[in-house]
Design an enzyme around this catalytic site. Structure first.
Site, PDB file in Angstrom:
ATOM      1  N   SER A   1       0.438  -1.378   0.224  1.00  0.00           N
ATOM      2  CA  SER A   1       0.000  -0.043  -0.041  1.00  0.00           C
ATOM      3  C   SER A   1       0.774   1.143  -0.070  1.00  0.00           C
ATOM      4  CB  SER A   1      -0.703  -0.441   1.151  1.00  0.00           C
ATOM      5  OG  SER A   1      -0.421  -0.119   2.783  1.00  0.00           O
TER       6      SER A   1
ATOM      7  N   LYS B   1       0.807   4.370   6.912  1.00  0.00           N
ATOM      8  CA  LYS B   1       0.328   5.094   5.529  1.00  0.00           C
ATOM      9  C   LYS B   1       0.692   6.779   5.941  1.00  0.00           C
ATOM     10  CE  LYS B   1      -2.786   1.897   4.493  1.00  0.00           C
ATOM     11  NZ  LYS B   1      -2.695   0.940   3.632  1.00  0.00           N
TER      12      LYS B   1
END
Length: 181
Positions: A32, A73
């Site tokens: 990700s 993230k």
């Protein structure tokens, strides 16, 4: 013998305190955050920083996504921000945001589209709008937005769930780099 025992005990106590409250290693698990972070890279997380300063847009953070799973993230929205992605451009409070860390991923996406004989204008990031990031939370996205479970799925991340800010990659050694200026 007593001196050695004291030295070892002090070292163990200090290392436990530092790992618990100051810095901790974590392993990147998944794609990700590619190409900024690759799966299996190891990073050092600064667990103390947000006790002294507020999270900033662009910070790469580790947070508790579930009780037994941490995610890594990038913060794109702060409390009160209005967010919108339109035609692959992130807008924060109506202003476009330069995201140079996406350039390589966008180029790879265009190449995939070309190889699959798909229209070249398919977006790397699907359009979305967030009317307002709630107080006490941040909005996070993975840099590999085509393959990221982030705030678009999980919702805004409460500040209380943030473990800390990822500072640098330390393993493998040939890929050592700082993640924040």
């Amino acid at each position: 013998m007593w001196d050695w025992t004291k030295a070892i005990a002090i070292a163990v106590v200090l290392s436990v305190l530092v790992r618990t409250y100051v810095f901790a290693p974590t392993i990147v698990d998944g794609e990700s955050m590619m190409t900024t972070l690759e799966t299996h890279e190891r990073v050092i997380v600064n667990k103390l920083i947000y006790r002294f300063e507020a999270p900033k847009r662009g910070d790469i953070i580790v947070f508790h996504a579930t009780p037994d799973k941490d995610f890594i993230k990038r913060i794109v929205g702060l409390p009160g921000d209005r967010l919108e992605v339109r035609r692959d451009v992130l807008y924060v409070n109506g202003r476009p945001v330069d995201e140079p860390y996406l350039a390589e991923n966008k180029a790879l996406w265009k190449k995939e589209l070309e190889e699959a004989h798909l229209p070249p204008d398919l977006p790397f990031t699907e359009d979305f709008t967030v009317d307002r990031v709630p107080p006490g939370t941040v909005f996070v996205l993975g840099d590999n937005r085509r393959n990221s479970t982030d705030s678009r799925v999980l919702g805004p991340v409460p500040l209380s769930r943030i473990v800390g800010r990822a500072e640098f990659v330390f393993w493998p050694p040939d890929r050592f780099r700082w993640l924040h200026p």
